[in-house]
Scaffold this active site. Structure first.
Site, mmCIF file in Angstrom:
data_model
loop_
_atom_site.group_PDB
_atom_site.id
_atom_site.type_symbol
_atom_site.label_atom_id
_atom_site.label_comp_id
_atom_site.label_asym_id
_atom_site.label_seq_id
_atom_site.Cartn_x
_atom_site.Cartn_y
_atom_site.Cartn_z
ATOM 1 N N ASP A 1 17.456 46.743 19.321
ATOM 2 C CA ASP A 1 16.024 46.751 19.262
ATOM 3 C C ASP A 1 15.371 47.302 20.667
ATOM 4 O O ASP A 1 16.174 46.926 21.623
ATOM 5 C CB ASP A 1 15.465 45.392 18.897
ATOM 6 C CG ASP A 1 15.880 44.896 17.715
ATOM 7 O OD1 ASP A 1 15.887 45.840 16.446
ATOM 8 O OD2 ASP A 1 16.350 43.591 17.383
ATOM 9 N N LYS B 1 23.226 36.368 11.502
ATOM 10 C CA LYS B 1 23.676 37.902 12.273
ATOM 11 C C LYS B 1 24.085 37.669 13.403
ATOM 12 O O LYS B 1 25.305 38.360 13.623
ATOM 13 C CB LYS B 1 22.189 38.670 12.285
ATOM 14 C CG LYS B 1 22.335 39.657 13.153
ATOM 15 C CD LYS B 1 20.834 40.620 12.797
ATOM 16 C CE LYS B 1 20.097 40.467 14.071
ATOM 17 N NZ LYS B 1 20.308 40.998 15.472
ATOM 18 N N ASN B 2 23.492 36.836 14.369
ATOM 19 C CA ASN B 2 23.948 36.814 15.762
ATOM 20 C C ASN B 2 25.213 35.881 15.925
ATOM 21 O O ASN B 2 25.786 36.156 17.123
ATOM 22 C CB ASN B 2 22.792 36.227 16.611
ATOM 23 C CG ASN B 2 21.507 37.242 16.789
ATOM 24 O OD1 ASN B 2 22.023 38.785 16.304
ATOM 25 N ND2 ASN B 2 20.478 37.040 17.190
ATOM 26 N N ARG C 1 23.372 46.431 19.459
ATOM 27 C CA ARG C 1 23.629 45.866 20.752
ATOM 28 C C ARG C 1 25.011 44.881 20.603
ATOM 29 O O ARG C 1 25.652 44.798 21.674
ATOM 30 C CB ARG C 1 22.323 45.173 21.100
ATOM 31 C CG ARG C 1 22.625 43.860 22.278
ATOM 32 C CD ARG C 1 22.248 44.613 23.496
ATOM 33 N NE ARG C 1 22.347 43.615 24.724
ATOM 34 C CZ ARG C 1 22.259 43.931 25.937
ATOM 35 N NH1 ARG C 1 21.832 45.096 26.183
ATOM 36 N NH2 ARG C 1 22.480 42.924 26.886
ATOM 37 N N ASP D 1 13.674 34.886 19.202
ATOM 38 C CA ASP D 1 13.763 35.495 17.900
ATOM 39 C C ASP D 1 12.751 35.107 16.836
ATOM 40 O O ASP D 1 12.562 35.712 15.715
ATOM 41 C CB ASP D 1 14.931 35.567 17.440
ATOM 42 C CG ASP D 1 15.939 36.271 18.245
ATOM 43 O OD1 ASP D 1 15.461 37.281 19.015
ATOM 44 O OD2 ASP D 1 17.402 36.346 18.208
HETATM 45 N N1 EPU Z 1 20.589 40.618 30.471
HETATM 46 C C1 EPU Z 1 20.627 40.963 31.751
HETATM 47 N N2 EPU Z 1 21.956 41.302 32.170
HETATM 48 C C2 EPU Z 1 23.050 41.160 31.234
HETATM 49 C C3 EPU Z 1 22.791 40.508 29.897
HETATM 50 C C4 EPU Z 1 21.585 40.193 29.701
HETATM 51 O O1 EPU Z 1 19.886 40.923 32.529
HETATM 52 O O2 EPU Z 1 24.020 41.315 31.527
HETATM 53 C C5 EPU Z 1 19.083 39.821 30.389
HETATM 54 C C6 EPU Z 1 18.561 40.691 29.077
HETATM 55 O O3 EPU Z 1 17.798 41.889 29.689
HETATM 56 C C7 EPU Z 1 17.482 39.781 28.498
HETATM 57 C C8 EPU Z 1 17.984 38.428 28.816
HETATM 58 O O4 EPU Z 1 19.165 38.670 29.593
HETATM 59 O O5 EPU Z 1 16.392 40.066 28.955
HETATM 60 C C9 EPU Z 1 18.732 37.808 27.484
HETATM 61 O O6 EPU Z 1 19.778 38.364 26.835
HETATM 62 P P1 EPU Z 1 21.036 37.909 26.162
HETATM 63 O O7 EPU Z 1 22.211 38.462 26.885
HETATM 64 O O8 EPU Z 1 20.966 36.592 26.134
HETATM 65 O O9 EPU Z 1 20.686 38.563 24.816
HETATM 66 P P2 EPU Z 1 21.607 39.290 23.952
HETATM 67 O O10 EPU Z 1 23.024 38.877 23.838
HETATM 68 O O11 EPU Z 1 21.588 40.924 24.297
HETATM 69 C C10 EPU Z 1 21.328 37.933 21.638
HETATM 70 C C11 EPU Z 1 20.703 38.195 20.359
HETATM 71 C C12 EPU Z 1 19.242 38.481 20.365
HETATM 72 C C13 EPU Z 1 18.488 37.277 21.026
HETATM 73 C C14 EPU Z 1 19.157 37.021 22.272
HETATM 74 C C15 EPU Z 1 18.472 35.867 22.919
HETATM 75 C C16 EPU Z 1 22.588 39.416 19.265
HETATM 76 C C17 EPU Z 1 23.165 40.489 18.719
HETATM 77 N N3 EPU Z 1 21.446 39.465 19.711
HETATM 78 O O12 EPU Z 1 21.027 39.179 22.455
HETATM 79 O O13 EPU Z 1 18.715 38.733 18.896
HETATM 80 O O14 EPU Z 1 17.158 37.682 21.161
HETATM 81 O O15 EPU Z 1 20.467 36.845 22.126
HETATM 82 O O16 EPU Z 1 18.686 34.679 22.206
HETATM 83 O O17 EPU Z 1 23.340 38.238 19.178
HETATM 84 C C18 EPU Z 1 17.483 39.619 17.426
HETATM 85 O O18 EPU Z 1 18.304 39.112 16.535
HETATM 86 O O19 EPU Z 1 16.409 39.790 17.019
HETATM 87 C C19 EPU Z 1 17.901 39.577 18.478
HETATM 88 C C20 EPU Z 1 17.263 40.475 19.502
#
Ligand code: EPU
Length: 431
Positions: free
Chosen positions: A125, A17-18, A101, A314
């Site tokens: 989420d 998915k990601n 997201r 995750d």
């Molecule tokens: N963060 C910031 N500022 C930003 C970006 C992120 O503070 O500009 C913080 C977030 O608030 C969070 C942390 O950094 O606390 C990690 O965020 P990240 O950007 O790494 O995650 P994401 O891109 O929003 C993706 C996956 C998530 C997975 C995370 C970490 C997708 C669509 N989502 O999220 O997947 O948990 O990376 O590996 O790729 C899931 O599949 O259940 C899921 C939540």
């Protein structure tokens, strides 16, 4: 579902998915037909397809025929075609974007290719504050002007983006991907330092490179991108979903089962499989995946989540469910999201003995879990509650299963194929 059966057999893992959601966003970078394979049959792909359609693309999907397999279940995913016109729109539909997201991933490619991107603040989420400052700061370093206008994030670039050196405050997965997709068409060289190293990012780098991008350091924390004038649409196979694979691995251990996770890449789950072995699983890595056998009550383990190659956030809820039936006390620490523990309340309803404090949770060995009605609050929490239901006495009902549909294709059917006594009742999954 009625708990008490062991998961036994084979299950095939589709593309991640990601990863696929970002590969879909990358199609915005080129005119013509992008073909993605191993595409999981999940809700988030449908929403992302609608986002791209709203941006002017034509998206066609051919979900793979499900192969019942010998004593197994599963699908390795289908095909998806994205036909991108010369002139895509710059504004993504707000209602759709708010649902996932990952739709923020269109920001980088749109501003790079169109000079303007408008994206309503994304949803997804309810697992933390999930700010976008790292995305915004990085795009600004590349020369974009980013503003909030009535809840819509607007990024504009006067001419081509300019390569720059960007140091990320945190190795954010989404920000790394967005900046990568912006940098590939920028003028000059971009260095993204402290980049996230998740396998899904290496997958995106592989597709962008096939499209003609020049990227050094894929899979490492320093990405060097030499911008090119244009990219070409390609065919690309999505990397297997390590979180889905890991969920079945945890399920095999929890139920004392024996599951061949076909297509699962052990190398992408090194620390997870290591931990499961510590907890009592036998893991055999094979050419076509890996097999997990659980023979005894799991031993307790401590887990700390970190960006890749650390233990993935995750898989945190699934591991908390595992700890709830393990023989000792364990300490689990979440370092990535700030409210992933809301799930613990539901696990407690099943009888788990756990206590949260800040970003720690202590899980003590308790009595056996007992089935009741619980609610999934996000995709991984939902999957973890199902695993808990598989080992609980009596009947467990998991509600709000649309969260599970976001990331697990045919979860109920696949678990039934492995022998679970689980039924989906319309929108209600009864385990
Ligand atoms: N963060 C910031 N500022 C930003 C970006 C992120 O503070 O500009 C913080 C977030 O608030 C969070 C942390 O950094 O606390 C990690 O965020 P990240 O950007 O790494 O995650 P994401 O891109 O929003 C993706 C996956 C998530 C997975 C995370 C970490 C997708 C669509 N989502 O999220 O997947 O948990 O990376 O590996 O790729 C899931 O599949 O259940 C899921 C939540």
């Amino acid at each position: 579902m009625t708990g008490g059966t062991r998961l036994i057999g084979e299950v095939a893992v589709p593309g991640a998915k990601n990863s696929v959601l970002k590969l879909m966003a990358a199609s915005l970078l080129a005119t013509g037909r992008t073909t993605l394979t191993a595409v999981p049959d999940i809700l988030d792909v449908t929403v992302m397809a609608d986002v791209l359609t709203g941006l002017g693309a034509t998206v066609t999907r051919a979900p793979q025929e499900r192969v019942p397999g010998q004593g197994g279940a599963g699908t390795a995913g289908g095909r998806l075609w994205i036909d991108m016109p010369d002139e895509a729109q710059g504004a993504a539909d707000g209602d759709l974007v708010r649902r996932i997201r990952a739709s923020v991933a269109v920001l980088g490619p749109l501003v790079a290719r169109r000079g303007e991107a408008r994206v309503a603040l994304p949803g997804g989420d309810a697992i933390g504050s999930r700010a976008l400052d790292i995305h915004v700061n990085g795009l600004t370093r590349l020369g974009a002007v980013v503003d909030m206008e009535d809840g819509v994030l607007v990024a504009r670039s006067d001419g081509r983006l300019q390569g720059a050196t960007i140091w990320l405050d945190f190795p954010s997965v989404g920000a790394t991907e967005n900046l990568l997709m912006a940098a590939v068409l920028a003028k000059g060289t971009t260095v993204i330092d402290n980049a996230a190293r998740e396998p899904e990012i290496a997958d995106l780098c592989a597709m962008l490179t096939a499209m003609g991008a020049r990227i050094d350091g894929a899979g490492s924390s320093t990405l060097v991108v030499d911008g090119v004038d244009e990219l070409a649409a390609v065919e690309h196979e999505t990397v297997p979903d390590r979180i889905v694979a890991g969920t079945y691995a945890v399920g095999a251990l929890m139920t004392g089962g024996d599951v061949l996770v076909r297509g699962g890449r052990a190398g992408h789950l090194a620390i997870v499989l290591e931990k499961l072995v510590e907890a009592g699983a036998q893991v055999d890595v094979r050419a076509d995946g890996f097999r997990v056998v659980g023979r005894e009550q799991p031993r307790s383990i401590d887990v700390v989540t970190l960006p890749y190659p650390g233990f993935p956030t995750d898989l945190l809820p699934q591991v908390i469910a595992l700890e709830a039936i393990s023989s000792g006390t364990s300490l689990i620490t979440e370092n990535v999201f700030d409210s992933r523990f809301v799930f613990c309340r539901e696990l407690h309803k099943l009888g788990a003995d756990l206590r949260t404090d800040g970003h720690h949770v202590v899980v003590r060995p308790g009595t056996r879990l007992t089935g009741t009605r619980v609610m999934s609050s996000d995709v991984r929490a939902g999957a973890a509650l199902v695993l808990a239901g598989l080992v609980a006495d009596g009947i467990t009902e998991v509600t709000e299963v649309h969260h599970i549909d976001r990331g697990y294709a045919h979860f109920v059917e696949d678990l039934r194929g492995l022998g679970a006594d689980i039924t989906r009742v319309q929108s209600l999954a009864v385990v």
